[in-house]
Design a protein around this motif. Structure first.
Motif, mmCIF file in Angstrom:
data_model
loop_
_atom_site.group_PDB
_atom_site.id
_atom_site.type_symbol
_atom_site.label_atom_id
_atom_site.label_comp_id
_atom_site.label_asym_id
_atom_site.label_seq_id
_atom_site.Cartn_x
_atom_site.Cartn_y
_atom_site.Cartn_z
ATOM 1 N N LYS A 1 62.683 29.177 3.672
ATOM 2 C CA LYS A 1 61.713 28.247 3.085
ATOM 3 C C LYS A 1 61.112 28.839 1.821
ATOM 4 O O LYS A 1 60.721 30.011 1.793
ATOM 5 C CB LYS A 1 60.590 27.976 4.097
ATOM 6 N N SER A 2 61.004 28.037 0.782
ATOM 7 C CA SER A 2 60.120 28.382 -0.322
ATOM 8 C C SER A 2 59.660 27.084 -0.970
ATOM 9 O O SER A 2 60.405 26.113 -1.030
ATOM 10 C CB SER A 2 60.794 29.271 -1.368
ATOM 11 N N ARG B 1 61.923 30.900 -6.558
ATOM 12 C CA ARG B 1 62.416 31.524 -5.329
ATOM 13 C C ARG B 1 63.516 30.687 -4.680
ATOM 14 O O ARG B 1 64.429 31.235 -4.037
ATOM 15 C CB ARG B 1 61.270 31.716 -4.350
ATOM 16 N N LEU C 1 63.253 35.321 6.589
ATOM 17 C CA LEU C 1 62.407 36.292 5.873
ATOM 18 C C LEU C 1 61.250 36.741 6.761
ATOM 19 O O LEU C 1 60.289 37.338 6.264
ATOM 20 C CB LEU C 1 61.856 35.645 4.586
ATOM 21 N N SER D 1 63.316 31.352 9.963
ATOM 22 C CA SER D 1 62.488 32.477 9.504
ATOM 23 C C SER D 1 63.338 33.697 9.120
ATOM 24 O O SER D 1 63.065 34.817 9.578
ATOM 25 C CB SER D 1 61.434 32.858 10.555
ATOM 26 N N SER E 1 66.879 24.063 19.786
ATOM 27 C CA SER E 1 66.225 25.121 19.030
ATOM 28 C C SER E 1 65.334 25.894 19.986
ATOM 29 O O SER E 1 64.724 25.294 20.889
ATOM 30 C CB SER E 1 65.383 24.498 17.905
ATOM 31 N N ASP F 1 66.274 21.384 6.160
ATOM 32 C CA ASP F 1 65.863 21.466 7.560
ATOM 33 C C ASP F 1 64.395 21.065 7.680
ATOM 34 O O ASP F 1 63.511 21.777 7.224
ATOM 35 C CB ASP F 1 66.035 22.911 8.076
ATOM 36 N N GLN G 1 69.087 26.667 17.067
ATOM 37 C CA GLN G 1 68.310 27.216 15.944
ATOM 38 C C GLN G 1 67.253 28.164 16.511
ATOM 39 O O GLN G 1 66.381 27.750 17.271
ATOM 40 C CB GLN G 1 67.640 26.078 15.153
#
Ligand SMILES: NC(=O)c1ccc[n+]([C@@H]2O[C@H](COP(=O)([O-])OP(=O)(O)OC[C@H]3O[C@@H](n4cnc5c(N)ncnc54)[C@H](OP(=O)(O)O)[C@@H]3O)[C@@H](O)[C@H]2O)c1
Length: 277
Positions: A235-236, A241, A195, A193, A144, A49, A166
């Motif tokens: 995301k990482s 991770r 996390l 997001s 989104s 993404d 989104q």
């Protein structure tokens, strides 16, 4: 998972979407996004993404080429930048630019990044998105950061309703009404997001749940978004991770669902255009 677009003729332009992917927001160092995408593709991710606003579509394209993975094996989502969402022609121009930056023949899913700021731009922008779909430049279109009232207004001007909305979703922002409004128009929810940008990973309640399940706090948050039916895109930039986040899909969190649901607190980790007029 399957996505499609509700229209007067039924559901059209059906496309298969992997329900888990890598988000590449805030990868600003040169090469960071490319290296994260390469780690993800190596680990078995099949969905990335990105967005024009992230200034890294070219690195996604480079990673795809360098990985040697077939284009059809990877699902690419990108987004029309809000400042470009001002009219039909601008959508065409910026879709072409994204195709060029990604160095690909087609985009799997093209999203309007947020409701265009000028209300009168919303219909022509969506008409531009529909044109991109009809031309085959993109296999699916969506939005989104659209609130229920933004989705409602689309019924007036859309030939094809969005296949995806989104929005930010995580244990601290669960949005059952907005998820239901999204599903009511035949769209899937994509959780960004998941996390909460890492802001809440040290919360004692989450740590307790993770230790009872024998997994990491990040894995609990990701699997929660997945299990409530959302396409989930953590995301990482770190390969360890990236692997850990993918492994969350194997964890059974059902025994802790009530505890996770109880973490809701309306926390917005970034921005929230869903509440704009
Ligand atoms: N449409 C929109 O308006 C919108 C807005 C925001 C995001 N998004 C999309 O959604 C994606 C994900 O959202 P996000 O980037 O905002 O935040 P996120 O995925 O909720 O969190 C990312 C943060 O968590 C850290 N992290 C990742 N995995 C971890 C783990 N296993 N343990 C501990 N920390 C971990 C990351 O650091 P490291 O990188 O150092 O690991 C980073 O700081 C974005 O990349 C973007 O593609 C869309």
């Amino acid at each position: 998972m399957r996505i499609g677009h509700q229209s007067a003729k039924g559901v059209e332009y059906i496309h298969e979407i992997p329900s888990f992917g890598l988000g590449v927001f805030l990868m600003s160092e040169e090469g960071e996004c490319k290296s994260a995408c390469l780690s993800a593709l190596e680990a078995g991710y099949t969905h990335i993404d990105t967005a024009r606003a992230y200034s890294n579509e070219h690195e996604v394209g480079e990673a795809l080429k360098e990985s040697g993975v077939d284009r059809e094996e990877v699902f690419i989502t990108t987004k029309l930048r809000r400042m470009h969402a001002i009219g039909f022609d601008e959508v065409i121009e910026h879709c072409q630019k994204s195709l060029e930056l990604l160095d690909t023949e087609y985009i799997d899913l093209y999203l309007v990044h947020a409701p265009p700021e000028e209300i009168e731009h919303r219909a022509p922008v969506w008409k531009g998105m529909e044109h991109c779909l009809e031309q085959g430049w993109v296999k699916a279109i969506g939005v989104s950061n659209y609130g229920a009232h933004h989705l409602d207004a689309m019924q007036e001007y859309a030939t094809y309703l969005p296949s995806v909305n989104q929005i930010e979703i995580n244990p601290w922002l669960q949005r059952p009404e907005l998820r239901a409004a999204t599903e009511a128009i035949g769209a899937k929810v994509m959780a960004y997001s998941p996390l909460a940008r890492g802001h809440k990973l040290k919360e004692p309640e989450l740590i307790d749940v993770a230790s009872r399940l024998g997994c990491t706090p990040a894995q609990v948050a990701i699997k929660f978004c997945h299990d409530i039916g959302c396409i989930t895109i953590p995301k990482s930039s770190r390969s360890d991770r990236i692997t850990e986040n993918l492994a969350s899909l194997e964890i059974d969190i059902s025994s802790e669902m009530a505890a996770i649901m109880g973490m809701e607190c309306g926390y917005i980790s970034g921005w929230d255009p869903t509440s704009e007029p």
